[in-house]
Scaffold this active site. Sequence first.
Site, PDB file in Angstrom:
ATOM      1  N   HIS A  94       0.812  -1.219   0.000  1.00 12.07           N
ATOM      2  CA  HIS A  94       0.000   0.000   0.000  1.00 12.07           C
ATOM      3  C   HIS A  94       0.841   1.263   0.000  1.00 12.07           C
ATOM      4  O   HIS A  94       0.306   2.358  -0.099  1.00 12.07           O
ATOM      5  CB  HIS A  94      -0.941   0.020   1.213  1.00 12.07           C
ATOM      6  CG  HIS A  94      -0.225   0.233   2.510  1.00 12.07           C
ATOM      7  ND1 HIS A  94       0.429  -0.785   3.154  1.00 12.07           N
ATOM      8  CD2 HIS A  94      -0.038   1.332   3.270  1.00 12.07           C
ATOM      9  CE1 HIS A  94       0.978  -0.318   4.260  1.00 12.07           C
ATOM     10  NE2 HIS A  94       0.720   0.966   4.352  1.00 12.07           N
TER      11      HIS A  94
HETATM   12  C1  UD1 Z   1      -1.662   4.902   6.642  1.00  8.56           C
HETATM   13  C2  UD1 Z   1      -0.287   5.238   7.250  1.00  8.56           C
HETATM   14  C3  UD1 Z   1       0.697   4.107   6.985  1.00  8.56           C
HETATM   15  C4  UD1 Z   1       0.128   2.770   7.418  1.00  8.56           C
HETATM   16  C5  UD1 Z   1      -1.221   2.542   6.742  1.00  8.56           C
HETATM   17  C6  UD1 Z   1      -1.844   1.240   7.150  1.00  8.56           C
HETATM   18  C7  UD1 Z   1       0.206   7.656   7.290  1.00  8.56           C
HETATM   19  C8  UD1 Z   1       1.066   8.713   6.707  1.00  8.56           C
HETATM   20  N1  UD1 Z   1       0.265   6.453   6.688  1.00  8.56           N
HETATM   21  O1  UD1 Z   1      -1.467   4.882   5.239  1.00  8.56           O
HETATM   22  O2  UD1 Z   1       1.881   4.360   7.703  1.00  8.56           O
HETATM   23  O3  UD1 Z   1       1.019   1.740   7.054  1.00  8.56           O
HETATM   24  O4  UD1 Z   1      -2.099   3.628   7.108  1.00  8.56           O
HETATM   25  O5  UD1 Z   1      -3.045   1.020   6.510  1.00  8.56           O
HETATM   26  O6  UD1 Z   1      -0.485   7.908   8.246  1.00  8.56           O
HETATM   27  N2  UD1 Z   1      -8.839   4.721   2.769  1.00  8.56           N
HETATM   28  C9  UD1 Z   1     -10.095   4.191   2.703  1.00  8.56           C
HETATM   29  N3  UD1 Z   1     -10.679   3.739   3.852  1.00  8.56           N
HETATM   30  C10 UD1 Z   1     -10.064   3.801   5.053  1.00  8.56           C
HETATM   31  C11 UD1 Z   1      -8.772   4.365   5.116  1.00  8.56           C
HETATM   32  C12 UD1 Z   1      -8.166   4.808   3.970  1.00  8.56           C
HETATM   33  O7  UD1 Z   1     -10.690   4.089   1.652  1.00  8.56           O
HETATM   34  O8  UD1 Z   1     -10.650   3.369   6.060  1.00  8.56           O
HETATM   35  C13 UD1 Z   1      -8.196   5.187   1.525  1.00  8.56           C
HETATM   36  C14 UD1 Z   1      -8.582   6.583   1.186  1.00  8.56           C
HETATM   37  O9  UD1 Z   1      -8.725   6.642  -0.182  1.00  8.56           O
HETATM   38  C15 UD1 Z   1      -7.368   7.395   1.599  1.00  8.56           C
HETATM   39  C16 UD1 Z   1      -6.228   6.418   1.356  1.00  8.56           C
HETATM   40  O10 UD1 Z   1      -6.793   5.133   1.643  1.00  8.56           O
HETATM   41  O11 UD1 Z   1      -7.245   8.568   0.877  1.00  8.56           O
HETATM   42  C17 UD1 Z   1      -5.040   6.657   2.221  1.00  8.56           C
HETATM   43  O12 UD1 Z   1      -5.385   6.589   3.602  1.00  8.56           O
HETATM   44  P1  UD1 Z   1      -4.450   7.290   4.702  1.00  8.56           P
HETATM   45  O13 UD1 Z   1      -4.919   6.998   6.057  1.00  8.56           O
HETATM   46  O14 UD1 Z   1      -4.180   8.695   4.355  1.00  8.56           O
HETATM   47  O15 UD1 Z   1      -3.048   6.577   4.512  1.00  8.56           O
HETATM   48  P2  UD1 Z   1      -2.705   5.048   4.251  1.00  8.56           P
HETATM   49  O16 UD1 Z   1      -2.136   4.942   2.886  1.00  8.56           O
HETATM   50  O17 UD1 Z   1      -3.807   4.135   4.666  1.00  8.56           O
END
Ligand code: UD1
Length: 372
Positions: free
Chosen positions: A206
Site C-alpha cells: 500500500h
Molecule cells: C496509513 C499510514 C501508513 C500505514 C497505513 C496502514 C500515514 C502517513 N500512513 O497509510 O503508515 O502503514 O495507514 O493502513 O499515516 N482509505 C479508505 N478507507 C479507510 C482508510 C483509507 O478508503 O478506512 C483510503 C482513502 O482513499 C485514503 C487512502 O486510503 O485517501 C489513504 O489513507 P491514509 O490513512 O491517508 O493513509 P494510508 O495509505 O492508509
Amino acid sequence: MLKIVNVCGARPNFMKIAPLVRAYRQYASIHSLLVHTGQHYDETMSELFFRQLSIPEPDINLGVGSGSHAAQTAEIMKRFEPVLEDHRPDWVVVVGDVNSTLACALVATKLGVKVAHVEAGLRSFDRTMPEEVNRLLTDSIADLLFVSEPSGLENLKREGIDNEKVHFVGNVMIDTLMRNRAKADESSVLVELGLRPREYVVVTLHRPSNVDSPETFRTILDAFERILEDMPIVFPMHPRTRRNIAEMGMGRRVTSLSGLHIPEPMGYLDFLKLMAECALVMTDSGGIQEETTILEVPCVTLRESTERPVTITHGTNRLARLETTAILEAYVDRRTYRPDPARKPELWDGHAAERIAAVFQQTGLRRGAVGR
Ligand code: UD1
C-alpha cells in the site's frame, strides 16, 4: 490519579493500542481515555479490529477521514485540541508513525501536556517516506520514548535524546499477536479461499513507493506473474492500492492473473491465520515484518530500507529492490529459507504493554511524592 489520553487512528495502531488499554487496568491509579482520530474509517480498516481485539469503544471519535497529508494532519490537530482542553490529561500516548501520531503529539506538546511515544526510535533513513518524517518529529518532542528493538536505542542516542526519557520495553504488536494466536487458528479463511497450508504466498502492498507509479507496479506484477507459476498469491487489498490500480488503468491486468486472489482487507484474526500458514509473505508493511519474525514465516520486504532491522538480524525478513529480477531472487531465497526458532528479538515476549503501564505507574508515584 494519572490521566492518560491514548490515541489511535489507522489500522496498524489498533493492534498496538489494544494491549495498552488492557494493561492500564491493572492500576487503579491510572485513568485512561481512548481517542480514535478516524483516519481509517471503513468497517474492514477499523471497527472490525475493535471488535476482534476487544478494544473498548473510543471515548471520543474525531471522525477526520481521508485527505492530503497536510489537510488530514491539520484536521486531526484542530479536532484534538479541544479534547485536551476539556480533559486536561497528564499524558498523551501516541503509537507508531501515522499522521495521527504526529498530529496529536504536536497538539499535546503545544498545550503543555506530556507526550509518550510507543514504538520510538525506528528509522528507515528515507525521508521520502511520510512515516519517517512522522517518527523523527514525534520522537523529538516526546517526553517518554518506549522502544521496541535495539536499533531504536542507538538511533535516539545518536539524535541526542536524553537517556532518562527512553525505555526499552519490547513490542506491543507482538503482545497482540501472542494473545490472539490460538483464536486466529480457528479461522476458516484457508478453506474459504481454497488454499493449502505452506502452498501459497501472502502479499500486502500500500505504500506510495510501490503502488503510486505504473512503472513500479508493473515491475511488481511481472514478478508476481512468474511466482504464480509456482504458487497462488493472496493479496488482501488496501483501499488506496485498489483505487490506484483503477486510476492507473491496470485493473484488467491484475484480474487476469490466474491464481491471484484479491480479497477485501481482512480482519486481524483471518489475516493472522493466513500469515501463520503461508509459505512466505511479500509486503511493504512495517508491522508484518515483525509479525512474520515471531511466526517464523519467511518475509520479503519490497522496499529499499527497513526501520526494523532486528527483523533481518534476528528474524525472517529480507529486503528486495524494486526490480523484477531482484524480487524473484528474494522469492527463491526465502522459499528455501529455514528460520531458526532460537533467534528472537529481545523482549518480544507478549509483555511489552505491561512494562509500559508499570513505567506510567512509577511516574505517577514520583509525581505524587513531589506534590506532597
Ligand atoms: C496509513 C499510514 C501508513 C500505514 C497505513 C496502514 C500515514 C502517513 N500512513 O497509510 O503508515 O502503514 O495507514 O493502513 O499515516 N482509505 C479508505 N478507507 C479507510 C482508510 C483509507 O478508503 O478506512 C483510503 C482513502 O482513499 C485514503 C487512502 O486510503 O485517501 C489513504 O489513507 P491514509 O490513512 O491517508 O493513509 P494510508 O495509505 O492508509
